[in-house]
Design a protein around this motif. Structure first.
Motif, PDB file in Angstrom:
ATOM      1  N   LEU A 129      -2.304  -7.417   2.827  1.00 52.17           N
ATOM      2  CA  LEU A 129      -0.938  -6.709   2.532  1.00 52.17           C
ATOM      3  C   LEU A 129      -0.775  -5.975   1.532  1.00 52.17           C
ATOM      4  O   LEU A 129      -1.336  -6.168   0.444  1.00 52.17           O
ATOM      5  N   ASP A 180       4.120  -1.746   1.478  1.00 47.38           N
ATOM      6  CA  ASP A 180       4.945  -1.091   2.597  1.00 47.38           C
ATOM      7  C   ASP A 180       4.273  -1.662   3.948  1.00 47.38           C
ATOM      8  O   ASP A 180       4.761  -1.156   5.016  1.00 47.38           O
ATOM      9  N   GLY A 181       3.205  -2.667   3.845  1.00 48.52           N
ATOM     10  CA  GLY A 181       2.843  -3.172   5.391  1.00 48.52           C
ATOM     11  C   GLY A 181       1.471  -3.976   4.963  1.00 48.52           C
ATOM     12  O   GLY A 181       1.129  -4.115   4.312  1.00 48.52           O
ATOM     13  N   THR A 182       0.670  -4.008   6.194  1.00 52.57           N
ATOM     14  CA  THR A 182      -0.548  -4.648   6.213  1.00 52.57           C
ATOM     15  C   THR A 182      -1.576  -3.261   5.901  1.00 52.57           C
ATOM     16  O   THR A 182      -1.023  -2.190   5.786  1.00 52.57           O
ATOM     17  N   GLN A 214      -2.012  -1.011   8.553  1.00 51.53           N
ATOM     18  CA  GLN A 214      -1.005   0.101   8.831  1.00 51.53           C
ATOM     19  C   GLN A 214      -0.728   0.964   7.682  1.00 51.53           C
ATOM     20  O   GLN A 214      -0.571   2.376   8.118  1.00 51.53           O
TER      21      GLN A 214
END
Lengths: 281, 338
Positions: free
Chosen positions: A183, A186-188, A191
């Motif tokens: 993580l 802003d996301g994984t 991503q």
């Protein structure tokens, strides 16, 4: 030396205590990078309570191994480890983030006893580790340099500049460990900026990647044993971890990348940690 | 090759008419390293361009090339310093001060490590390489970094003095040198060089030119011309921009009433501003003018053409000096010297 079942229990007891302290630090400091501190806690515990050659009585001992927390935002996890290991009193942790404290959101080697390198700006740790490894080898010294990176940090180009150089100079005395919790803010990672195939990237840079469960002390021990013994090709340990590990409602939750905790939340978090470690008592 | 023999750290200067300041840097470092095993050198694929190969010829096991990776260069230098070594890390000035600026600030300066940053091709010395390779911002950046000592030697002779002196500085040093083809300013190393102590190159009572780097020789030449016109110019070589020799500045203000600063750098944030701060803080009253690159990116051209174009040669400096003194530049029909 492999981790025995007895050592595993002992390391788990220490890690539990340290996870509880992270929650205290979150309260005392007014907010902390709790998710990434909890994800790397078992790695830090294994290093500081079993593998690193260090002596808290002699923090400047020349023969000591060096550790660089390149993912400096995990100071809320790292500083309690140094305290638990005996570098400074536990009570000092209450000053975290406050005016005049040696402890901030990122570790400061000018101020924190036992901290080898200041960190916080991502992508800086591995080049420094490379220079240390080169310096030790040039001087014929056998100190190891362990550098803990974040997986999101691996977006920084300077990480790969250093990886290329460590492999070029065959510096097996430098041991990068990546806290692969998956993580970012802003996301994984996949991503935001995909890292996979991550092990292949390191392999292509000349490393021998070892992928492990970063919460399993038997696997951590085995990987560190291999890394310590590496002769021709440097080892990188890719430790698959869970951000927020040990606190059920924080696990894999991006909002707990950085969070403040009131007394209710901290109590819930501590209860969750106690519950996760029921077997060690 | 006209090169004097050297032994240990006690040696006379190389003949700077036949060697560039970069070569002098490389060889000086090799001499120092013979006596001090802590000295190592790092470069980022510019071993030849920074003349560190002169060091590498003597100590191949003590020079480390990190490839074209300046962030890694200065991070690694910090790491090596942490193991007790004194790393000399070299690349072009612009890549040092801006590409790796954060590594220099956070990894080196903040931890107060004894890394010596020898930045070559400073200013417009690599003019024909284009603006990507010019560097007229480094003084401003490096002066603003705490713990940093900032030096800009006048020529190859002074480069060798400064290289030797900076080993004894406990913290980091940023030293800007040129491309190495600048004409020498000093005839010998037989002068008092101390970091933080300006050198009065020429006495004078009407005005003072405070210069660094290539500006020193050109200011001396300008002073000679101005002397023929009846203007008695003191020339001060401010080779150390930080810590600045405040006494020399205040003496110039009190004794000559006019100060002109000359630098191969943007007039914002460099030597001129450093001198101006001292004058303002001390309430010293004098005429004052900053001469340098006037907040523009320079044109393309060989260094000497750019120096002439931007008035950083003797003629340009003399013009600035006359303007300050309220004297018209005399008609000059002789184009031979242009």
């Amino acid at each position: 030396m492999p981790v025995t079942p007895e050592a595993n229990s002992e390391l788990r007891r220490i890690a539990r205590q340290l996870r509880l302290t992270v929650i205290d630090v979150m309260a005392w400091s007014g907010g902390a990078h709790v998710g990434g501190s909890l994800s790397c806690m078992d790695l830090l515990t294994a290093l500081y309570f079993k593998y690193l050659k260090i002596d808290p009585e002699r923090p400047d001992w020349e023969e000591r191994d060096r550790f660089i927390l390149s993912k400096g935002h995990a100071a809320a996890g790292y500083i309690p480890v140094l305290s638990e290991r005996g570098y400074f009193p536990h009570a000092l942790l209450k000053t975290f983030n406050h005016f005049g404290s040696p402890f901030a959101m990122h570790p400061d080697s000018n101020k924190v006893v036992g901290c080898d390198v200041s960190a916080g700006s991502l992508g800086h740790g591995l080049p420094i580790a490379f220079g240390m490894g080169l310096g030790f080898r040039y001087q014929g010294r056998d100190n190891k340099v362990v550098c803990l990176l974040g997986d999101g940090e691996s977006c920084e180009g300077s990480v790969w500049e250093a990886a290329m150089a460590i492999s070029h100079y065959k510096l097996t005395n430098v041991i990068p460990i990546v806290d692969r919790n998956g993580l970012m803010i802003d996301g994984t990672t996949e991503q935001v900026m995909a890292l996979e195939p991550f092990a292949d990237k390191w392999r292509a840079f000349g490393f021998d990647p070892i992928e492990i469960d970063g919460h399993d002390f038997f696997q951590i021990g085995e990987a560190l044993d291999r890394a310590w013994a590496a002769k021709d090709r440097p080892v990188v340990i890719i430790a698959h971890t869970v951000k927020g590990k040990g606190v059920d409602f924080m696990e894999n939750q991006i909002p707990y990348h950085y969070a403040a905790g009131d007394s209710v939340l901290c109590a819930r978090a501590k209860a969750s940690i106690e519950n996760a470690y029921k077997e060690v008592d | 090759m006209a090169e004097s023999a050297v032994t240990g750290t006690n040696w006379t200067c190389y003949d700077s008419s036949t060697m560039t300041s970069r070569e002098i840097y490389g060889r000086t470092l090799a001499e120092l390293a013979k006596a001090d095993p802590r000295i190592v050198a790092l470069t980022a694929d510019l071993e030849k361009s920074t003349a560190l190969n002169k060091f590498g010829e003597v100590f191949p096991e003590r020079i480390f090339n990190v490839g074209i990776a300046e962030q890694d260069l200065f991070g690694a230098a910090a790491g090596m310093a942490k193991t007790g070594l004194i790393p000399f890390a070299s690349t072009f000035a612009i890549f040092a001060c801006l590409r790796a600026g954060e590594q220099i600030r956070t990894d080196i300066a903040y931890q107060n490590l004894p890394v010596k940053i020898i930045a070559t091709h400073g200013g417009m010395s690599f003019g024909h390489a284009g603006t990507t390779h010019h560097c007229t911002e480094d003084f401003a950046v490096m002066r603003a970094i705490a713990n940093m000592t900032v030096i800009c030697p006048a020529d190859g002779v002074e480069t060798s003095r400064a290289i030797r002196a900076c080993v004894d500085v406990p913290g980091p040093v940023y030293m800007r040198i040129g491309r190495g083809f600048e004409p020498p300013c000093y005839e010998s190393e037989d002068y008092d060089f101390q970091i933080g102590k300006a050198v009065t190159m020429r006495p004078g009572k009407d005005m003072t030119i405070i210069a660094c780097g290539i500006g020193v020789l050109q200011s001396l030449n300008a002073a000679r011309t101005l002397a023929e016109e009846g203007i008695d110019v003191r020339v001060v070589n401010m080779h150390t921009l930080k810590p600045l020799d405040r006494e020399a500045v205040l003496a110039a203000a009190a004794e000559t009433g006019h100060i002109l600063t000359v630098e191969e750098h943007n007039v914002i944030g460099g030597l001129g501003d450093a001198v101006a701060s001292v004058l303002a803080e001390e309430g010293a009253v004098c005429r004052f003018h900053k001469h340098g690159v006037k907040d523009i990116f320079a044109e393309i051209g060989y260094a000497e053409d750019l120096y002439a174009y931007y008035g950083l040669d003797a003629n340009g400096i003399a013009d600035e000096a006359r303007r300050m003194m309220g004297i018209d530049t005399p008609e000059d029909d002789n184009w031979e010297d242009e």
